[in-house]
Write a protein that holds these residues in place. Structure first.
Motif, PDB file in Angstrom:
ATOM      1  N   LEU B 458       0.826  -1.210   0.000  1.00 43.74           N
ATOM      2  CA  LEU B 458       0.000   0.000   0.000  1.00 43.74           C
ATOM      3  C   LEU B 458       0.864   1.265   0.000  1.00 43.74           C
ATOM      4  N   LEU B 459       2.006   1.212   0.666  1.00 40.69           N
ATOM      5  CA  LEU B 459       2.891   2.381   0.660  1.00 40.69           C
ATOM      6  C   LEU B 459       3.398   2.652  -0.753  1.00 40.69           C
ATOM      7  N   SER B 460       3.753   1.559  -1.457  1.00 32.88           N
ATOM      8  CA  SER B 460       4.323   1.750  -2.790  1.00 32.88           C
ATOM      9  C   SER B 460       3.272   2.245  -3.778  1.00 32.88           C
ATOM     10  N   SER B 461       1.989   1.938  -3.519  1.00 32.37           N
ATOM     11  CA  SER B 461       0.946   2.388  -4.442  1.00 32.37           C
ATOM     12  C   SER B 461       0.263   3.654  -3.930  1.00 32.37           C
ATOM     13  N   VAL B 462       0.834   4.266  -2.886  1.00 26.02           N
ATOM     14  CA  VAL B 462       0.265   5.455  -2.247  1.00 26.02           C
ATOM     15  C   VAL B 462      -1.195   5.205  -1.852  1.00 26.02           C
ATOM     16  N   GLY B 463      -1.410   4.058  -1.216  1.00 23.48           N
ATOM     17  CA  GLY B 463      -2.716   3.806  -0.618  1.00 23.48           C
ATOM     18  C   GLY B 463      -3.777   3.263  -1.559  1.00 23.48           C
ATOM     19  N   ASP B 464      -3.394   2.948  -2.804  1.00 27.10           N
ATOM     20  CA  ASP B 464      -4.375   2.421  -3.737  1.00 27.10           C
ATOM     21  C   ASP B 464      -4.518   0.912  -3.531  1.00 27.10           C
ATOM     22  N   PRO B 465      -5.676   0.435  -3.047  1.00 24.42           N
ATOM     23  CA  PRO B 465      -5.797  -0.996  -2.735  1.00 24.42           C
ATOM     24  C   PRO B 465      -5.766  -1.894  -3.966  1.00 24.42           C
ATOM     25  N   ARG B 466      -5.904  -1.326  -5.172  1.00 28.37           N
ATOM     26  CA  ARG B 466      -5.918  -2.180  -6.363  1.00 28.37           C
ATOM     27  C   ARG B 466      -4.578  -2.892  -6.568  1.00 28.37           C
ATOM     28  N   VAL B 467      -3.521  -2.377  -5.912  1.00 30.36           N
ATOM     29  CA  VAL B 467      -2.214  -2.999  -6.066  1.00 30.36           C
ATOM     30  C   VAL B 467      -2.244  -4.452  -5.574  1.00 30.36           C
TER      31      VAL B 467
END
Lengths: 186, 501
Positions: B458-467
C-alpha cells in the motif's frame, strides 16, 4: 498476574440469567463466555493502544492500520461467539454417547498452574535443581500421584540430570540459587 | 541432473556419523513422544525447539526432521492400537486401523500404516527434490502483494477448513495475529502495545507461545480431566508383523491413491495433513461400497493404508513448501519456521542460494529418516506401546519440567516463564472451549509477514488498494481462496441441515 485456573469456575452461576428458566442443570453453564470476553478484551486493548500511539509522521498504512482492523474483526467475532455461548450452553451430558461430560478439575489445575507459578518465581532463589524438583512434584501431585516421597526423589533426579546434561554438558546457564552462593558460585 | 548432484552432496553432508546419529535420535524421540497418549508430533517439535540451540543448524534440522516424521509414525501407532490419535491427522487412521487391531490383526495394521507412511513420505521427498527449483523460481517473482495474498490464504483456509466452527477459528486467528502486534513496529520503528515493559520491545517470542499453547496448555487440559478418564489401556498381543502377499496386493492401490491425494495438499496452506487423510479415507470407503464384498467397518486394510500414505505425502511436500516458499502450512511447519528464524535463516528462495549445504542435507535426511523409521517401527511397534506403562503423574511432571527448561534456556528470564504460564492458560481455555489451535499458530507465524507485505504494497501504491490484485498470481490465489471458502461454507451448511433432521 493471572493466576491461572480459577477463571472458568465462577462464570456459570454469575451469568445464569434469571429470566431464562433453563431446564439444564446449572453446571452445564455459560462459562463458554470466557473466550469471547477474552477476545473482546484483546480487541479493546488493540484499540486503546492504537488511539494512544503517537504515530505522527508515518504514512497512511502506519503502525495503527492492522491493529484497528484486527480489533474491529475481533469485536464482531466476540459478539457472535458470545451469542452462540448464551444460546447454546454446553450440555452437561454428551449428546452422542449419553455419558456425563467430564468436569473441569480445578484442584488439579491449581496444583499444576500454581506449581509452575511457584517455579517461575522461586527459580532464581532456589536454583534449578530444587525449583525443578518442586515443579515436578506439584505437577505429579496435581495429576493424582499418591507417592510423594518417590516423586520428590524422581524430581530431584530428573532436575539434576537436566542440570548435568544441559547445564554442564551443553553449556546452558541454569541458576544455581542459594546452593550456588553457599558453594561460592559454582 | 543438477538436483541429483546436489542431493548426493546433501547425502554426503547428512551421512556423517554425527548427523546420522541425530537422525536416529530424532526418530526415536519423535516416535516415543508420538506414542505417548495425547502427545502428538507438534508437541514433540515444540518441546524440542529450545533444546536445539546447542547444535549447529544442519544437525538441528536433521533432528527436527526425524522428530517430526517419527511423531507421525508414533501418532498412528497409538491410533491403531488404542484408538487414541495424538494428532488430528491420525484420526482417519483410527476408523479401520483400530478395528483391524481389535480383530487380532494389530501387527498387520501397524505394518500397513508404517509402509503407507513410508511410501507417501518417500514419493513426496522425491517430488520436493525435483520441484524445489520450480517453486523457488516461482517464489522469486513474488512481491509484497503476492505474499500478502498467500498469507491471507493461509489465514482463511486454516481458520475455516480445519475448524468445525468458523467463528472460533477466526477468533483463534485474530488472537494469534494480535500477539505479533506487541513490540517494535518494523516499518515505522515505533513501539506498540508493550506497556512500556522493556522485556516486550522485541515482541512475544514465538517459542514461548508455541510451548505454551501446544505443551503447557495440553498439560493443564489433561490435568483438568485426569479424574474420570479411563485407565483400561490394553496392549494387544504381538504377532507376525509382516503382510502376506495378498494383503500387500490389497493395500497397494490404496497406498498409491492416498499418496496422490496427499501430495497437492502439501503446497496448499490449508492446515496440514488433516484434510487429505480424511479425503483419502472417504475415497477408499466410496470405492469399497462398489465392490462385491464391502469390507469397510470390519477392519479394511485399504481404509488404513490410504490415510497413512496421504498424511505423510502431505507432510513431506509441506517441508518442501516451507523450504522453498517460506510458507508454513501447519502448526508443526510453523514451529520449524520459528526454528529457522532462531538461527537467523529465512526459508524461501534465498535459502537455496545462501545455504545450499543445509537445505540439501536436510532433504537427504528426510530419506534417511523414512528408512530409519521403517526399521524401528516395523519390527518394534509392539515394543513402543510399552511406553504406555509410564504412569501419567510422572510423565506429565517430566513434560512440565521440560517446558520450564526450554523457555528458561532460550531467554534466561523469569519474565518469559510467567509469559509461558499466561499463554499456557490461554491454550488450556482454547482446548476447554474447543477453539482450534492451528489458526493461532499460523497467525502468530505469518502475522508479521502479512502486516509488512500489506503495508509495503500500500505504501508503494500510495494507498491504492488495487495494487493487491494487480498481478495474475494474486488473482489466482484469491480465486483459489474463494473456492476454499465456498467449499467450507457448503460443508457447514450441509452439516447444519443434517443436524436438524
Amino acid at each position: 498476574m493471572d493466576t491461572t485456573p480459577s477463571t472458568p469456575a465462577p462464570a456459570p452461576q454469575a451469568t445464569q440469567s434469571p429470566a431464562e428458566a433453563s431446564p439444564r442443570p446449572a453446571r452445564g453453564g455459560r462459562s463458554g463466555l470466557v473466550m469471547p470476553l477474552l477476545l473482546a478484551a484483546i480487541s479493546v486493548f488493540l484499540l486503546v493502544g492504537a488511539a494512544t500511539l503517537d504515530a505522527v509522521g508515518t504514512e497512511f498504512p502506519g503502525p495503527r492500520f492492522l491493529p484497528v482492523i484486527l480489533a474491529v474483526v475481533g469485536l464482531v467475532l466476540a459478539a457472535i461467539l458470545a451469542v452462540g455461548a448464551i444460546r447454546h450452553p454446553e450440555p452437561s451430558v454428551d449428546p452422542t454417547t449419553g455419558a456425563a461430560r467430564p468436569r473441569t478439575d480445578l484442584v488439579a489445575l491449581a496444583w499444576v498452574g500454581g506449581g509452575f507459578l511457584a517455579f517461575a518465581l522461586l527459580l532464581t532463589y532456589l536454583g534449578w535443581i530444587l525449583a525443578g524438583a518442586l515443579l515436578f512434584w506439584c505437577t505429579s501431585h496435581g495429576f493424582g500421584s499418591r507417592r510423594p516421597g518417590f516423586d520428590v526423589l524422581l524430581g530431584l533426579f530428573l532436575a539434576s540430570a537436566v542440570y548435568l546434561i544441559f547445564g554442564t554438558g551443553l553449556g546452558l546457564v541454569l541458576p544455581t540459587g542459594f546452593l550456588g552462593m553457599l558453594g561460592g558460585g559454582a | 541432473m543438477d538436483q541429483l548432484g546436489l542431493l548426493m552432496e546433501g547425502f554426503a553432508g547428512a551421512l556423517t556419523p554425527m548427523n546420522l546419529l541425530w537422525v536416529v535420535v530424532g526418530c526415536l524421540l519423535g516416535t516415543a513422544v508420538g506414542v505417548l497418549p495425547g502427545l502428538g508430533s507438534s508437541m514433540a517439535v515444540a518441546l524440542l525447539l529450545p533444546m536445539t540451540f546447542a547444535l549447529d543448524p544442519t544437525a538441528a534440522f536433521i533432528l527436527f526432521a526425524g522428530v517430526y516424521f517419527g511423531g507421525l509414525f508414533g501418532d498412528s501407532t497409538m491410533a491403531i492400537l488404542l484408538n487414541t490419535p495424538g494428532q488430528a491427522s491420525a484420526i482417519a487412521s483410527t476408523f479401520e486401523g483400530h478395528k483391524m487391531a481389535n480383530s487380532g490383526r494389530a501387527p498387520q495394521a501397524l505394518a500397513t500404516a508404517a509402509i503407507g507412511a513410508f511410501i507417501g513420505g518417500m514419493i513426496a521427498s522425491v517430488l520436493v527434490v525435483f520441484l524445489s527449483p520450480t517453486l523457488v523460481a516461482v517464489s522469486a517473482s513474488f512481491g509484497p502483494p503476492e505474499y500478502f495474498a498467500l498469507a491471507l490464504f493461509a489465514f482463511v483456509a486454516t481458520s475455516s477448513v480445519v475448524a468445525d466452527n468458523i467463528a472460533k477459528g477466526l477468533a483463534a486467528l485474530v488472537i494469534g495475529v494480535a500477539i505479533t502486534m506487541v513490540g517494535i513496529d518494523g516499518i515505522s520503528g515505533l513501539e506498540r502495545y508493550t506497556l512500556g515493559a522493556p522485556q516486550l520491545f522485541d515482541g512475544i517470542s514465538l517459542v514461548t507461545v508455541t510451548v505454551g499453547i501446544l505443551a503447557l496448555g495440553e498439560v493443564l487440559f489433561v490435568a483438568s480431566r485426569i479424574r474420570g478418564t479411563r485407565e483400561d489401556l490394553r496392549i494387544r498381543a504381538a504377532g507376525r508383523p509382516f503382510l502376506s502377499a495378498a494383503e500387500v496386493k490389497e493395500a497397494a492401490p490404496a497406498w498409491a491413491r492416498g499418496t496422490l491425494i496427499g501430495l497437492p495438499f502439501g503446497v496448499v496452506p490449508a492446515g496440514g495433513a488433516e484434510v487429505p487423510t480424511f479425503l483419502a479415507y472417504e475415497a477408499e470407503r466410496r470405492l469399497d461400497r462398489r465392490r462385491k464384498h464391502p469390507v469397510f467397518g470390519k477392519g479394511a486394510i485399504r481404509g488404513l493404508a490410504a490415510p497413512e500414505a496421504a498424511g505423510n505425502a502431505t507432510t513431506g511436500m509441506a517441508m518442501g513448501a516451507l523450504l522453498a516458499l517460506g510458507l508454513p502450512i501447519s502448526a508443526t511447519a510453523a514451529i520449524m519456521l520459528a526454528a529457522f528464524r532462531q538461527y537467523g535463516l529465512q526459508p524461501g528462495p534465498l535459502l537455496f542460494e545462501r545455504s545450499p549445504e543445509l537445505v540439501w542435507a536436510l532433504l537427504a535426511s528426510f530419506f534417511l529418516a523414512m528408512v530409519v523409521l521403517l526399521i524401528i517401527n516395523l519390527p518394534f511397534a509392539q515394543l513402543w506401546s510399552k511406553l504406555l506403562l509410564i504412569p501419567k503423574p510422572q510423565l506429565y511432571g517430566g513434560i512440565t519440567l521440560f517446558c520450564g527448561l526450554g523457555i528458561y534456556a532460550t531467554s534466561g528470564a523469569v519474565f518469559d516463564l510467567l509469559m509461558l504460564l499466561g499463554v499456557g492458560v490461554l491454550g488450556f481455555l482454547m482446548r476447554r472451549y474447543e477453539y482450534p489451535l492451528a489458526p493461532l499458530m499460523i497467525g502468530m507465524v505469518l502475522g508479521p509477514l502479512a502486516e509488512s507485505s500489506l503495508r509495503d504494497a500500500l505504501l508503494s501504491s500510495v494507498g491504492d488498494p488495487r495494487v493487491l490484485v494487480s498481478s495474475p498470481i494474486t488473482i489466482v490465489i484469491y480465486a483459489l481462496l474463494a473456492v476454499v471458502v465456498a467449499l467450507a461454507v457448503r460443508a457447514a451448511v450441509r452439516q447444519r441441515t443434517r443436524e436438524d433432521l
